[in-house]
Design an enzyme around this catalytic site. Structure first.
Site, PDB file in Angstrom:
ATOM      1  N   ASP A  68       9.385   2.818   0.301  1.00 35.34           N
ATOM      2  CA  ASP A  68       8.277   3.517   0.947  1.00 35.34           C
ATOM      3  C   ASP A  68       8.376   3.228   2.437  1.00 35.34           C
ATOM      4  OD1 ASP A  68       5.990   4.553   1.962  1.00 35.34           O
ATOM      5  OD2 ASP A  68       4.622   3.607   0.529  1.00 35.34           O
ATOM      6  N   LYS A  71       3.676   9.420   8.426  1.00 34.81           N
ATOM      7  CA  LYS A  71       3.342   8.932   9.773  1.00 34.81           C
ATOM      8  C   LYS A  71       4.257   9.526  10.870  1.00 34.81           C
ATOM      9  CE  LYS A  71       0.483   5.304   8.079  1.00 34.81           C
ATOM     10  NZ  LYS A  71       0.576   4.448   6.919  1.00 34.81           N
ATOM     11  N   TYR A  91       0.850  -1.183   0.000  1.00 34.34           N
ATOM     12  CA  TYR A  91       0.000   0.000   0.000  1.00 34.34           C
ATOM     13  C   TYR A  91       0.888   1.235   0.000  1.00 34.34           C
ATOM     14  CZ  TYR A  91      -3.555   3.376   1.494  1.00 34.34           C
ATOM     15  OH  TYR A  91      -4.397   4.459   1.581  1.00 34.34           O
TER      16      TYR A  91
END
Ligand SMILES: *Cc1c(COP(=O)(O)O)cnc(C)c1O
Length: 426
Positions: A237, A265, A144
């Site tokens: 990522d 995040k 994702y």
């Protein structure tokens, strides 16, 4: 501790469903019969409006490595807010945060700040395409990278349940190729004959949106070699793993340096933030230094920057060792419990990331993860929830530990898990 609402979660959810699609602002937050609504969070405890408190292993899906409302972060943000929340001109904090990131993250020499991980991977793909002059990108089944069109092909996270969203024209994703994680042969086959059309391989070094899947021995080194040989950019990522596995993220933890890294995040210290970083030679192609366009009204906003900077200042080696210890203890404890029970299971995760898969075989990729018994997982989730432990409500998310957790929390969680797991089969 926190004052609840006059309305309880059940009523709030009914009200929410009238004005928010599905009653939530992001799909994975919804679970049956209804999610609990937050009243507040402090340290590793999240409280609901129903007056219940939970040991939190969801931690907002990753950002809260210091737990909720760390006093130093709160204080720094309060001081900043007094002086303004966004300026539209540069502020010194952006330089300091960039310098801190460059100091810690091996591949980073320059940084562009934005507002989410989604934006970071979107910019990374554009930059890779511009830099290489190639259009195709490679991602992994079940990985994702946010909710934008180019990467919503066989995605993980909330989309794992219903992949390949409608509304994405085939033309938009015809250059997005997918392959199998931890499978060298599949990658070699994909690159064979097509290598000179591929701009980048975009990879979560630890797959954190299909549960938690670690790279096998030297798989990341293999990706490094194969991309270098074919002039393909390797993009890590690290929106989850950045500042979580180690100060320098997965690239430090596994000692493999990618060409570009996307961050999110944790980097915003609990506020919205994303970042793209890499070597000067590539990064200087971003506007206005170069011509690859990327922009944002709230890019580098001083509130997120301040929270991120304070968070990175607080995170030290001692904390990473302690996170690693708590993670090992929790995973070993879960394995111990499960080995006494008549259940098929795998306990996965490095450092402060973990997940249980209810499946017989080792989980090395998306297809393996999808074999798990998700109904059993939801029973496990609800069992934990009833007893005051909150993990993400999906087999296909990853659980996290924060520096606000202590061994006592981990041990009580194991006791609760024992009770839940022993009742799962009936
Ligand atoms: C969460 C996540 C994203 C998207 O970040 P947002 O801030 O939610 O847009 C991208 N990549 C990975 C690996 C993620 O876990």
């Amino acid at each position: 501790m926190f004052r609840g609402s006059i309305m309880k979660s059940k009523e709030l959810f009914e009200r929410a469903q009238r004005v928010l699609p599905g009653g939530v602002s992001s799909p994975v937050r919804r679970f049956d019969p209804h999610p609990f609504f937050a009243a507040g969070g402090k340290g590793c405890i999240l409280e609901s409006v129903d007056g219940k408190s939970y040991i939190d292993y969801c931690l907002a899906y990753g950002p809260l490595i210091l737990g909720h409302a760390h006093p130093r972060v709160v204080e720094a943000v309060e001081r900043q807010i007094e002086r303004g929340t966004t300026y539209g001109v540069p502020s010194e904090g952006e330089i300091e945060l960039a310098e801190t990131i460059i100091d810690r993250v091996p591949c980073a020499e320059m940084v562009r700040f934005m507002n989410s991980g989604t934006e970071a991977t979107m910019a990374a793909v554009r930059l890779a395409r511009a830099y290489t002059g190639r259009d195709k990108i490679v991602k992994f089944e079940g990985s994702y990278h946010g909710a934008h069109d180019y990467v919503l092909v066989k995605p993980g996270s909330g989309a794992a349940a219903a992949p390949d969203s409608p509304g994405i024209p085939e033309d938009t994703v015809k250059n997005t190729l997918t392959t199998v994680f931890n499978d060298e042969e599949a990658m070699v086959e994909l690159i064979d004959g097509m290598g000179d059309e591929i701009a980048c391989i975009l990879v979560e070094p630890v797959m954190g949106n299909i549960g938690c899947i670690e790279p096998e021995n030297a798989y990341l080194n293999f990706l490094r070699d194969v991309t270098r040989e074919n002039d393909i950019l390797l993009i890590f990522d690290e929106v989850i793993t950045g500042f979580r596995l180690a100060a320098g993220g997965a690239q430090e933890y596994y000692r493999v340096k990618p060409d570009l890294v996307t961050l999110g995040k944790i980097v915003g210290g609990g506020f919205p933030m994303g970042a793209l970083a890499g070597p000067r030679q590539i990064m200087e192609n971003i506007a206005p230094a170069g011509s690859v366009y990327q922009a944002g009204t709230f890019n580098g906003n001083p509130v997120s920057v301040t929270a991120g900077l304070e968070t990175l200042k607080i995170l030290d080696d001692k904390m990473y060792s302690s996170l690693e210890r708590m993670g090992s203890h929790l995973r070993a404890g879960l394995r111990d419990l499960l080995s006494d029970m008549d259940l098929e299971y795998q306990v996965a995760g490095p450092a402060s990331m973990f997940q249980i898969y209810f499946t017989e075989d080792e989980v090395r990729n998306y297809a393996d993860a999808k074999k798990s018994d998700t109904e059993l997982f939801m029973k496990y989730f609800h069992g934990l929830l009833e007893r005051g432990v909150f993990i993400p409500p999906s087999q296909f998310e990853c659980c996290f530990i924060s520096a606000a957790h202590e061994m006592d929390h981990i041990n009580s969680t194991l006791e609760i898990a024992e009770d839940v797991l022993s009742h799962l089969k009936n």
